[in-house]
Design a protein around this motif. Structure first.
Motif, PDB file in Angstrom:
ATOM      1  N   MET A  23       0.833  -1.203   0.000  1.00 46.51           N
ATOM      2  CA  MET A  23       0.000   0.000   0.000  1.00 46.51           C
ATOM      3  C   MET A  23       0.866   1.250   0.000  1.00 46.51           C
ATOM      4  N   ARG A  24       0.287   2.320  -0.533  1.00 49.98           N
ATOM      5  CA  ARG A  24       0.833   3.654  -0.328  1.00 49.98           C
ATOM      6  C   ARG A  24      -0.293   4.511   0.247  1.00 49.98           C
ATOM      7  N   ILE A  25      -0.002   5.174   1.359  1.00 46.63           N
ATOM      8  CA  ILE A  25      -1.005   6.022   1.988  1.00 46.63           C
ATOM      9  C   ILE A  25      -0.428   7.406   2.219  1.00 46.63           C
ATOM     10  N   SER A  26      -1.312   8.352   2.427  1.00 46.10           N
ATOM     11  CA  SER A  26      -0.920   9.712   2.769  1.00 46.10           C
ATOM     12  C   SER A  26      -1.566  10.058   4.102  1.00 46.10           C
ATOM     13  N   MET A  27      -0.795  10.583   5.043  1.00 40.97           N
ATOM     14  CA  MET A  27      -1.320  10.869   6.375  1.00 40.97           C
ATOM     15  C   MET A  27      -2.312  12.029   6.357  1.00 40.97           C
ATOM     16  N   GLY A  28      -1.971  13.103   5.657  1.00 42.45           N
ATOM     17  CA  GLY A  28      -2.834  14.281   5.656  1.00 42.45           C
ATOM     18  C   GLY A  28      -2.710  15.055   6.959  1.00 42.45           C
ATOM     19  N   TYR A  29      -3.135  16.306   6.928  1.00 40.88           N
ATOM     20  CA  TYR A  29      -3.094  17.122   8.142  1.00 40.88           C
ATOM     21  C   TYR A  29      -4.197  16.678   9.110  1.00 40.88           C
ATOM     22  N   PRO A  30      -3.947  16.799  10.424  1.00 39.94           N
ATOM     23  CA  PRO A  30      -5.006  16.460  11.391  1.00 39.94           C
ATOM     24  C   PRO A  30      -6.141  17.474  11.333  1.00 39.94           C
ATOM     25  N   ASP A  31      -7.331  17.039  11.742  1.00 36.48           N
ATOM     26  CA  ASP A  31      -8.427  18.001  11.831  1.00 36.48           C
ATOM     27  C   ASP A  31      -8.201  18.935  13.023  1.00 36.48           C
ATOM     28  N   HIS A  32      -9.038  19.963  13.130  1.00 36.60           N
ATOM     29  CA  HIS A  32      -8.823  21.000  14.145  1.00 36.60           C
ATOM     30  C   HIS A  32      -8.804  20.422  15.558  1.00 36.60           C
ATOM     31  N   ALA A  33      -9.807  19.579  15.873  1.00 40.80           N
ATOM     32  CA  ALA A  33      -9.901  19.034  17.229  1.00 40.80           C
ATOM     33  C   ALA A  33      -8.701  18.165  17.573  1.00 40.80           C
ATOM     34  N   SER A  34      -8.240  17.363  16.620  1.00 39.43           N
ATOM     35  CA  SER A  34      -7.094  16.486  16.867  1.00 39.43           C
ATOM     36  C   SER A  34      -5.821  17.287  17.084  1.00 39.43           C
ATOM     37  N   GLU A  35      -5.648  18.369  16.293  1.00 33.00           N
ATOM     38  CA  GLU A  35      -4.443  19.180  16.452  1.00 33.00           C
ATOM     39  C   GLU A  35      -4.455  19.915  17.786  1.00 33.00           C
ATOM     40  N   VAL A  36      -5.630  20.374  18.223  1.00 39.18           N
ATOM     41  CA  VAL A  36      -5.744  21.003  19.547  1.00 39.18           C
ATOM     42  C   VAL A  36      -5.400  19.991  20.640  1.00 39.18           C
ATOM     43  N   ALA A  37      -5.882  18.731  20.492  1.00 35.46           N
ATOM     44  CA  ALA A  37      -5.592  17.695  21.481  1.00 35.46           C
ATOM     45  C   ALA A  37      -4.102  17.390  21.543  1.00 35.46           C
ATOM     46  N   VAL A  38      -3.435  17.411  20.376  1.00 32.93           N
ATOM     47  CA  VAL A  38      -1.988  17.186  20.354  1.00 32.93           C
ATOM     48  C   VAL A  38      -1.266  18.291  21.118  1.00 32.93           C
ATOM     49  N   LEU A  39      -1.664  19.533  20.876  1.00 31.44           N
ATOM     50  CA  LEU A  39      -1.021  20.661  21.563  1.00 31.44           C
ATOM     51  C   LEU A  39      -1.291  20.612  23.058  1.00 31.44           C
ATOM     52  N   ALA A  40      -2.524  20.319  23.439  1.00 29.42           N
ATOM     53  CA  ALA A  40      -2.883  20.306  24.856  1.00 29.42           C
ATOM     54  C   ALA A  40      -2.184  19.188  25.610  1.00 29.42           C
ATOM     55  N   GLY A  41      -1.943  18.063  24.939  1.00 28.60           N
ATOM     56  CA  GLY A  41      -1.318  16.925  25.615  1.00 28.60           C
ATOM     57  C   GLY A  41       0.159  16.800  25.383  1.00 28.60           C
ATOM     58  N   ALA A  42       0.761  17.776  24.666  1.00 27.27           N
ATOM     59  CA  ALA A  42       2.172  17.662  24.296  1.00 27.27           C
ATOM     60  C   ALA A  42       3.109  17.445  25.473  1.00 27.27           C
ATOM     61  N   PRO A  43       2.990  18.194  26.602  1.00 36.26           N
ATOM     62  CA  PRO A  43       3.966  17.996  27.681  1.00 36.26           C
ATOM     63  C   PRO A  43       3.801  16.681  28.423  1.00 36.26           C
ATOM     64  N   THR A  44       2.543  16.185  28.530  1.00 33.98           N
ATOM     65  CA  THR A  44       2.303  15.018  29.382  1.00 33.98           C
ATOM     66  C   THR A  44       1.638  13.861  28.646  1.00 33.98           C
ATOM     67  N   GLY A  45       1.341  14.023  27.368  1.00 35.63           N
ATOM     68  CA  GLY A  45       0.599  13.001  26.625  1.00 35.63           C
ATOM     69  C   GLY A  45       1.418  11.756  26.365  1.00 35.63           C
ATOM     70  N   ALA A  46       0.761  10.807  25.697  1.00 38.12           N
ATOM     71  CA  ALA A  46       1.421   9.529  25.376  1.00 38.12           C
ATOM     72  C   ALA A  46       2.607   9.768  24.455  1.00 38.12           C
TER      73      ALA A  46
END
Length: 328
Positions: free
Chosen positions: A181-204
């Motif tokens: 397969m070949r896939i493209s990740m694409g940019y995250p949606d708004h909610a997912s990108e906010v969750a990444v930023l909010a969890g960056a210091p302590t997230g998984a």
């Protein structure tokens, strides 16, 4: 399309397969937010014993996806950073003369792992790319006339940045065909990108990810998926889809029989991931684009009209009748 052709024990095994498949997906999604569909396609590659090419712009999680799969499976993994000066022996290994034993000894390269992350594969020279892709196909390294098999299961997850062409060597079509397969990740949606930023210091993080399955679990899942039932009309449907690309007016080159085999392998895994011990047409339709599109070469005049491989796959899916439930 609900007729069940499988034995009760096969149904139970399919349910266990689905449970572990989704546990892996949930674990990886703690790191790769909002990309469950891409995560599941990558896992389908793993259990199909296929290889995955992740192509997208920098910074959208290509390498993180590869590393998180390796972390979730308790198996050996290695990362190879492709650069223009990387040699084939840096990938496969080399024989070194041992004066004490008066003989050459083979020193394995990083390709000898269950999961190999080939980062920015299009930055390596064509000769080094070929060395990697030969191992992907043959699942063995030949040095000085002796074969050295790589461990099983074995999967290469390669990444490349399509927009950064300075100092890169694009993969030829024959080598792209080696990837399931070949896939493209694409940019995250708004909610997912906010969750990444909010969890960056302590997230998984990758360092904190516990393994969800062992190498033996993966081997058993691969063996089960290979036995998932495929009815005669499904075989016919796959061949019709792939054959339709060969005569399509917008293509200079259609898909080979390798594409048919790859699509069927992936469909078996998707069926098992859904808790089924049999393939349905929907499995084929969902996987057709990621499995077939990168194997197609669009004709220049079609490219001028803005047509791409994905458009051709959509045409083919719309034009081939779907098998009916009575035949499957």
């Amino acid at each position: 399309m609900t007729e069940n052709h499988s034995a009760p024990d096969a149904d139970a095994l399919a349910k266990r397969f689905a449970q572990l498949f989704h546990a892996l997906g949930t674990s990886i999604e703690r790191v790769i937010r909002g990309k469950r569909d891409k995560v599941e396609l990558a896992l389908i590659c793993l259990f199909s014993e296929g290889h995955l090419l992740v192509e997208d712009v920098p910074g959208v999680g290509k390498t993180t996806l590869a590393r998180s799969i390796a972390a979730s499976v308790e198996a050996r993994w290695n990362r190879i950073q492709f650069t223009p000066d990387l040699l084939p022996s840096d990938v496969t290994g080399v024989s070194i003369f041992n004066q004490g034993g008066n003989a050459f000894e083979f020193h394995p390269g990083p390709i000898f792992a269950n999961i190999v992350v080939a980062d920015e594969i299009n930055r390596g020279s064509p000769k080094t790319q070929s060395a990697l892709l030969e191992v992907m196909e043959e699942r063995r390294v030949t040095v000085d006339g002796r074969g050295h098999p790589v461990p099983r299961p074995f999967m290469v997850i390669a990444t490349q940045n399509p927009v950064d062409m300075d100092g890169t060597y694009p993969l030829p079509e024959a080598q792209l065909d080696r990837f399931l397969m070949r896939i493209s990740m694409g940019y995250p949606d708004h909610a997912s990108e906010v969750a990444v930023l909010a969890g960056a210091p302590t997230g998984a993080t990758l360092d904190k990810m516990p393994p969800v399955s062992s190498r033996d679990d993966v081997a058993r899942m691969i063996q089960f998926a290979a036995r998932v039932h495929v009815a005669g009309p499904i075989y016919d449907y796959v061949v019709r889809l792939v054959a339709a690309t060969r005569g399509h007016a917008d293509l200079r080159l259609g898909a080979s029989p390798r594409a048919s085999l790859a699509l069927l392998r992936a469909a078996r895994v998707r069926a098992a991931a859904a808790g089924r011990a049999y393939v349905v047409p929907e499995d084929i339709k969902v996987l057709a684009a990621p499995v077939i599109a990168h194997r197609l070469i669009v004709a220049p005049e079609a490219e001028l009209r803005g047509r791409g491989p994905g458009d051709v796959v959509a045409d083919v899916l719309a034009g081939i009748p779907v098998p009916q439930a009575a035949g499957v």
